[in-house]
Motif scaffolding. Structure first.
Motif, short mmCIF file in Angstrom:
data_model
loop_
_atom_site.label_atom_id
_atom_site.label_comp_id
_atom_site.label_asym_id
_atom_site.label_seq_id
_atom_site.Cartn_x
_atom_site.Cartn_y
_atom_site.Cartn_z
N GLY A 125 -1.66 -11.12 38.31
CA GLY A 125 -1.97 -10.20 39.49
C GLY A 125 -1.74 -8.70 39.13
N SER A 126 -1.74 -8.01 40.54
CA SER A 126 -1.42 -6.51 40.05
C SER A 126 -0.22 -6.24 41.13
CB SER A 126 -2.72 -5.89 40.86
OG SER A 126 -4.01 -6.21 40.51
N THR A 127 0.60 -5.24 40.45
CA THR A 127 1.81 -4.80 40.96
C THR A 127 1.64 -3.36 41.18
OG1 THR A 127 3.37 -6.37 39.97
CG2 THR A 127 4.23 -4.47 40.59
N LEU A 128 1.50 -2.86 42.50
CA LEU A 128 1.29 -1.58 42.65
C LEU A 128 2.53 -0.75 42.82
CD1 LEU A 128 -1.29 -2.33 45.76
CD2 LEU A 128 -1.75 -2.27 43.31
N SER A 129 2.16 0.62 43.09
CA SER A 129 3.47 1.56 43.00
C SER A 129 4.43 1.36 43.88
CB SER A 129 2.76 3.25 43.12
OG SER A 129 2.16 3.06 44.60
N ASP A 130 4.35 0.53 44.85
CA ASP A 130 5.34 0.43 45.58
C ASP A 130 6.33 -0.77 45.19
OD1 ASP A 130 4.12 -1.81 46.36
OD2 ASP A 130 3.64 -1.49 48.11
N GLY A 131 5.83 -1.43 44.00
CA GLY A 131 6.55 -2.46 43.41
C GLY A 131 7.04 -3.64 44.14
N THR A 132 6.25 -3.93 45.59
CA THR A 132 6.85 -5.09 46.35
C THR A 132 6.30 -6.45 45.65
OG1 THR A 132 4.85 -4.64 47.79
CG2 THR A 132 6.85 -3.74 48.36
N TYR A 133 5.36 -6.42 44.82
CA TYR A 133 4.68 -7.60 44.36
C TYR A 133 5.67 -7.92 42.73
CZ TYR A 133 2.25 -10.99 41.70
OH TYR A 133 1.84 -12.00 40.73
N GLN A 134 6.29 -9.04 42.79
CA GLN A 134 6.72 -9.29 41.63
C GLN A 134 7.14 -10.72 41.78
OE1 GLN A 134 11.33 -8.13 40.86
NE2 GLN A 134 10.11 -6.31 41.53
N GLN A 135 7.52 -11.30 40.66
CA GLN A 135 7.89 -12.96 40.81
C GLN A 135 9.44 -13.19 41.12
OE1 GLN A 135 5.80 -15.19 41.31
NE2 GLN A 135 4.26 -13.62 41.30
N HIS A 136 9.87 -14.21 41.27
CA HIS A 136 11.30 -14.45 41.38
C HIS A 136 12.25 -14.05 40.23
CE1 HIS A 136 10.31 -18.05 39.03
NE2 HIS A 136 11.37 -18.08 38.71
N ASP A 137 11.70 -14.02 39.15
CA ASP A 137 12.09 -13.83 37.83
C ASP A 137 12.03 -12.44 37.42
OD1 ASP A 137 9.43 -13.88 37.22
OD2 ASP A 137 9.71 -15.33 35.64
N GLY A 138 11.64 -11.68 38.41
CA GLY A 138 11.57 -10.18 38.20
C GLY A 138 9.99 -9.59 37.56
N VAL A 139 9.18 -10.64 36.92
CA VAL A 139 8.00 -10.31 36.15
C VAL A 139 7.04 -9.67 37.17
CG1 VAL A 139 6.42 -11.10 34.60
CG2 VAL A 139 8.71 -11.89 34.73
N SER A 140 6.52 -8.52 36.81
CA SER A 140 5.43 -7.82 37.52
C SER A 140 4.25 -8.34 36.79
CB SER A 140 5.43 -6.49 37.50
OG SER A 140 6.77 -5.82 37.84
N GLY A 141 2.84 -8.06 37.88
CA GLY A 141 1.75 -8.36 37.24
C GLY A 141 1.33 -7.27 36.26
N LEU A 142 -0.03 -7.37 35.83
CA LEU A 142 -0.35 -6.32 34.89
C LEU A 142 -1.70 -5.98 35.33
CD1 LEU A 142 0.91 -8.03 31.57
CD2 LEU A 142 1.92 -6.16 32.73
N PHE A 143 -2.42 -6.66 36.15
CA PHE A 143 -3.81 -6.42 36.20
C PHE A 143 -4.06 -4.91 36.87
CE2 PHE A 143 -8.12 -6.86 38.25
CZ PHE A 143 -9.00 -7.10 37.04
N GLN A 144 -2.98 -4.30 37.45
CA GLN A 144 -3.25 -3.02 37.75
C GLN A 144 -3.56 -2.04 36.57
OE1 GLN A 144 -0.34 -4.69 37.78
NE2 GLN A 144 1.19 -3.49 36.90
N PHE A 145 -3.25 -2.29 35.50
CA PHE A 145 -3.60 -1.47 34.43
C PHE A 145 -5.29 -1.69 33.93
CE2 PHE A 145 0.71 -2.24 33.65
CZ PHE A 145 1.23 -0.92 33.79
#
Length: 276
Positions: free
Chosen positions: A213-233
């Protein structure tokens, strides 16, 4: 946000924490937003599935071995900022305690919802009840999509309605339309345009799921383990206003369409006159 790729990633991440576990307690202070969650208490999570942007926990009696006529589903919609965490925080709205541990549902903007229902009884959730096919499933058929697109209104709001295909939200509509070279306000797609869009949706969704998935600049989307998405790149249109199109170099523009910020390349995605 979150859309299909983010919700599917969430499903995959939390399934090992919940599958086979007995829900002991569901705590919150908003019964109108999290409806009938007490019915989940004392039930075992048989499995987790997803439909569009909705998570669905299949609940059975704790000692049930086979399908039970009294099975239930816990439906979760993450809203704009909802997500599960291992630790509670100032934005925790729901605490889900099981015999294997605790998950906290955080949601800073409070648009997320939950409801316990009988399987398939979605009359109180019209979007879920009327949702189109999954974009990566065999039910998403090119011929049917092309036929429907020939009569559509502005194509981006049409995609966001969830009726032609499920799980496509603001980000992935912009990305798919950019890939297909279609203006987001285009109506009544030609057959070749619709075929390009059909393929683009499948390609974009596949890549986004693989990237978490995509983690945007607000950083609200991440998983329970703190891992962010990478598709924003890999975004080529969404949130790239003023940046050069990676195909032709023209600056990406932003308009408001259907009350949603919409990004596109004015050179690659030209608006043509609609057919009569």
């Amino acid at each position: 946000m979150p859309e299909l790729p983010e919700v599917e990633t969430t499903r995959r991440k939390i399934e090992p924490l919940l599958k086979g576990r007995v829900i002991q307690r569901v705590e919150h202070d908003s019964p109108h937003r999290y409806r009938d969650t007490h019915l989940a208490e004392g039930r075992r999570v048989r499995g987790l599935s997803r439909r569009g942007k909705y998570l669905m926990l299949q609940l059975v009696a704790a000692d049930a071995a086979d399908e039970d006529p009294h099975d239930l589903e816990l439906i979760v919609h993450l809203g704009m900022t909802g997500g599960f965490r291992l630790e509670g925080g100032k934005h925790t709205r729901v605490t889900l305690s099981t015999d294997g541990g605790t998950l906290h549902f955080d949601d800073s903007r409070r648009f997320g919802k939950m409801a316990v229902v009988r399987p398939g009884e979605y009359k109180t959730m019209p979007t879920l009840a009327g949702m189109g096919p999954e974009p990566l499933s065999e039910d998403f058929r090119e011929q049917e999509f092309v036929k429907a697109a020939a009569q559509c209104g502005a194509v981006k709001p049409w995609l966001l309605s969830q009726k032609p295909v499920s799980g496509v939200g603001n980000i992935y509509a912009d990305e798919s339309l950019w890939m297909a070279r279609i203006h987001p306000a285009q109506t009544r797609l030609k057959a070749d345009e619709a075929r390009r869009l059909y393929q683009a949706i499948r390609e974009v969704m596949t890549a986004a799921v693989e990237a978490g998935g995509s983690t945007l600049s607000d950083g609200t989307y991440q998983q329970h383990d703190g891992v962010s998405g990478l598709f924003q790149f890999s975004h080529r249109a969404y949130a790239r206003e003023g940046q050069p199109c990676e195909r032709c170099g023209t600056s990406i523009e932003k308009i408001v369409l259907g009350q949603r910020g919409t990004h596109f390349c004015p050179q690659c995605q030209k608006l043509r006159a609609a057919r009569i």
